[in-house]
Design an enzyme around this catalytic site. Structure first.
Site, PDB file in Angstrom:
ATOM      1  N   ASP A   1      41.835  18.343  96.346  1.00 48.41           N
ATOM      2  CA  ASP A   1      42.672  19.674  96.041  1.00 48.41           C
ATOM      3  C   ASP A   1      41.454  20.566  96.112  1.00 48.41           C
ATOM      4  OD1 ASP A   1      43.759  21.577  94.734  1.00 48.41           O
ATOM      5  OD2 ASP A   1      44.619  20.169  92.950  1.00 48.41           O
ATOM      6  N   ILE A   2      41.715  21.645  96.729  1.00 51.93           N
ATOM      7  CA  ILE A   2      40.740  22.509  97.040  1.00 51.93           C
ATOM      8  C   ILE A   2      40.531  23.531  95.642  1.00 51.93           C
ATOM      9  CG2 ILE A   2      42.559  24.449  97.497  1.00 51.93           C
ATOM     10  CD1 ILE A   2      39.819  24.584  99.955  1.00 51.93           C
TER      11      ILE A   2
ATOM     12  N   ASN B   1      49.288  34.638 102.782  1.00 51.78           N
ATOM     13  CA  ASN B   1      50.093  35.475 103.661  1.00 51.78           C
ATOM     14  C   ASN B   1      49.704  37.016 103.760  1.00 51.78           C
ATOM     15  OD1 ASN B   1      51.984  36.972 101.771  1.00 51.78           O
ATOM     16  ND2 ASN B   1      52.414  34.705 101.142  1.00 51.78           N
TER      17      ASN B   1
ATOM     18  N   GLY C   1      52.197  26.189  98.896  1.00 50.00           N
ATOM     19  CA  GLY C   1      51.062  25.408  99.302  1.00 50.00           C
ATOM     20  C   GLY C   1      49.819  25.976  98.702  1.00 50.00           C
ATOM     21  N   VAL C   2      48.675  25.894  99.509  1.00 52.23           N
ATOM     22  CA  VAL C   2      47.220  26.112  98.855  1.00 52.23           C
ATOM     23  C   VAL C   2      47.357  27.387  98.137  1.00 52.23           C
ATOM     24  CG1 VAL C   2      45.010  26.742  99.441  1.00 52.23           C
ATOM     25  CG2 VAL C   2      46.208  25.089 101.072  1.00 52.23           C
ATOM     26  N   ASP C   3      48.294  28.504  98.765  1.00 55.39           N
ATOM     27  CA  ASP C   3      48.121  29.886  98.131  1.00 55.39           C
ATOM     28  C   ASP C   3      48.538  29.680  96.491  1.00 55.39           C
ATOM     29  OD1 ASP C   3      48.023  32.579  98.127  1.00 55.39           O
ATOM     30  OD2 ASP C   3      49.438  32.799  99.268  1.00 55.39           O
TER      31      ASP C   3
ATOM     32  N   GLY D   1      50.401  23.837 107.435  1.00 53.43           N
ATOM     33  CA  GLY D   1      51.407  23.597 106.534  1.00 53.43           C
ATOM     34  C   GLY D   1      52.750  24.531 106.747  1.00 53.43           C
TER      35      GLY D   1
ATOM     36  N   TYR E   1      52.904  27.289 108.241  1.00 52.22           N
ATOM     37  CA  TYR E   1      52.841  28.118 109.341  1.00 52.22           C
ATOM     38  C   TYR E   1      52.879  27.075 110.597  1.00 52.22           C
ATOM     39  CZ  TYR E   1      52.404  32.619 106.952  1.00 52.22           C
ATOM     40  OH  TYR E   1      52.263  33.855 106.157  1.00 52.22           O
TER      41      TYR E   1
HETATM   42  N1  AR6 Z   1      44.288  21.747  98.469  1.00 50.15           N
HETATM   43  C1  AR6 Z   1      44.008  21.500  99.565  1.00 50.15           C
HETATM   44  N2  AR6 Z   1      44.985  21.546 100.814  1.00 50.15           N
HETATM   45  C2  AR6 Z   1      46.277  21.813 100.400  1.00 50.15           C
HETATM   46  C3  AR6 Z   1      46.595  22.136  98.948  1.00 50.15           C
HETATM   47  C4  AR6 Z   1      45.436  21.908  97.909  1.00 50.15           C
HETATM   48  N3  AR6 Z   1      45.784  22.184  96.529  1.00 50.15           N
HETATM   49  N4  AR6 Z   1      47.899  22.244  98.872  1.00 50.15           N
HETATM   50  C5  AR6 Z   1      48.271  22.228 100.123  1.00 50.15           C
HETATM   51  N5  AR6 Z   1      47.353  22.024 101.046  1.00 50.15           N
HETATM   52  P1  AR6 Z   1      49.732  25.706 103.538  1.00 50.15           P
HETATM   53  P2  AR6 Z   1      49.744  27.624 105.930  1.00 50.15           P
HETATM   54  C6  AR6 Z   1      47.363  21.611 102.576  1.00 50.15           C
HETATM   55  O1  AR6 Z   1      51.223  26.004 103.737  1.00 50.15           O
HETATM   56  O2  AR6 Z   1      50.259  26.711 106.982  1.00 50.15           O
HETATM   57  C7  AR6 Z   1      51.796  29.925 101.807  1.00 50.15           C
HETATM   58  O3  AR6 Z   1      53.007  29.961 101.052  1.00 50.15           O
HETATM   59  C8  AR6 Z   1      48.729  21.570 103.225  1.00 50.15           C
HETATM   60  O4  AR6 Z   1      49.080  20.134 103.149  1.00 50.15           O
HETATM   61  O5  AR6 Z   1      49.163  25.941 102.324  1.00 50.15           O
HETATM   62  O6  AR6 Z   1      48.645  28.388 106.401  1.00 50.15           O
HETATM   63  C9  AR6 Z   1      51.119  31.237 101.884  1.00 50.15           C
HETATM   64  O7  AR6 Z   1      51.645  32.119 101.087  1.00 50.15           O
HETATM   65  C10 AR6 Z   1      48.427  21.785 104.625  1.00 50.15           C
HETATM   66  O8  AR6 Z   1      47.855  20.777 105.330  1.00 50.15           O
HETATM   67  O9  AR6 Z   1      49.280  27.165 104.457  1.00 50.15           O
HETATM   68  C11 AR6 Z   1      51.692  31.356 103.145  1.00 50.15           C
HETATM   69  O10 AR6 Z   1      52.980  32.071 103.200  1.00 50.15           O
HETATM   70  C12 AR6 Z   1      47.492  22.910 104.360  1.00 50.15           C
HETATM   71  O11 AR6 Z   1      47.139  22.976 103.065  1.00 50.15           O
HETATM   72  C13 AR6 Z   1      51.880  30.292 104.110  1.00 50.15           C
HETATM   73  O12 AR6 Z   1      52.090  29.255 102.865  1.00 50.15           O
HETATM   74  C14 AR6 Z   1      48.060  24.341 104.732  1.00 50.15           C
HETATM   75  O13 AR6 Z   1      49.186  24.417 104.230  1.00 50.15           O
HETATM   76  C15 AR6 Z   1      50.713  30.049 104.853  1.00 50.15           C
HETATM   77  O14 AR6 Z   1      50.927  28.507 105.600  1.00 50.15           O
END
Ligand code: AR6
Length: 191
Positions: free
Chosen positions: A10-11, A24, A32-34, A124, A126
């Protein structure tokens, strides 16, 4: 020399100088991560992001760009927000995805970070395939760290075995077997 590695995790719990956020353009949070980063950092992060929108980025942070803020309650000093290209909106150019990783490391050096944790930006919401993100991320980070000094560790922090496997494969392909290039500026850690 920069160690480039991949780890499951977990980041938000990474004890590094800076973590990269897959944000975003609004910079005002999301899933997600955000979502995880904002939840763990607390309200000061959103306040800083709001100020950035009022000052430097009134129209939002452009796709492929990156900007640093403080990290609130996270165990790091900086959060570096980047915006991946959204395939669901037709943003399918891998150059934009590469730019996210390059700009994020550039901003990390500017603020003085030496160790950075990086998620699979774009993999994720995107809509990018894990192996495409892994390939672009590893090549871009390798090239960037070969060209510029300053970072000692870039750790890809992956959520799930499938993503970890994709990054392990890309590391093997791009950097070779662990320890195979002792003279390079980048290397994988010994297993
Ligand atoms: N630690 C590490 N990786 C994670 C975590 C975490 N805590 N949570 C999710 N992931 P995403 P994107 C992984 O959707 O595709 C948001 O709503 C997840 O499994 O977070 O760039 C933003 O506000 C995936 O493999 O980012 C934007 O609107 C990866 O992180 C949009 O999502 C990226 O998934 C950005 O989408």
């Amino acid at each position: 020399m920069t160690t480039i590695e991949a780890a499951l995790g977990d980041i938000t719990s990474q004890e590094v100088d800076a973590v990269v956020n897959a944000a975003n353009s609004s910079l005002l949070g999301g899933g997600g991560v955000d979502g995880a980063i904002h939840a763990a950092a607390g309200p000061s992060l959103l306040e800083e992001c709001r100020r950035l929108r009022e000052t430097t980025f009134p129209h939002g942070l452009p796709v492929g760009d990156a900007v640093a803020t403080g990290a609130g309650a996270l165990p790091c000093r900086w959060v570096i927000h980047t915006v991946g290209p959204n395939r669901h909106r037709g943003e399918t150019d891998p150059v934009l995805l590469a730019s996210c990783f390059r700009r994020s490391l550039g901003v990390a050096r500017q603020v003085g970070a030496r160790t950075v944790a990086v998620p699979a930006v774009g993999a994720g919401a995107y809509g990018w395939a894990a192996r495409d993100v892994a390939e672009v991320a590893v090549r871009t980070v390798r090239d960037d760290c070969d060209e510029r000094p300053g970072l000692t560790l870039v750790r890809f922090v992956l959520f799930g075995d499938r993503l970890l496997a994709a990054f392990e494969e890309a590391l093997e392909e791009v950097l070779g077997a662990p320890g195979a290039f002792p003279d390079r500026t980048t290397r994988r850690p010994e297993p």
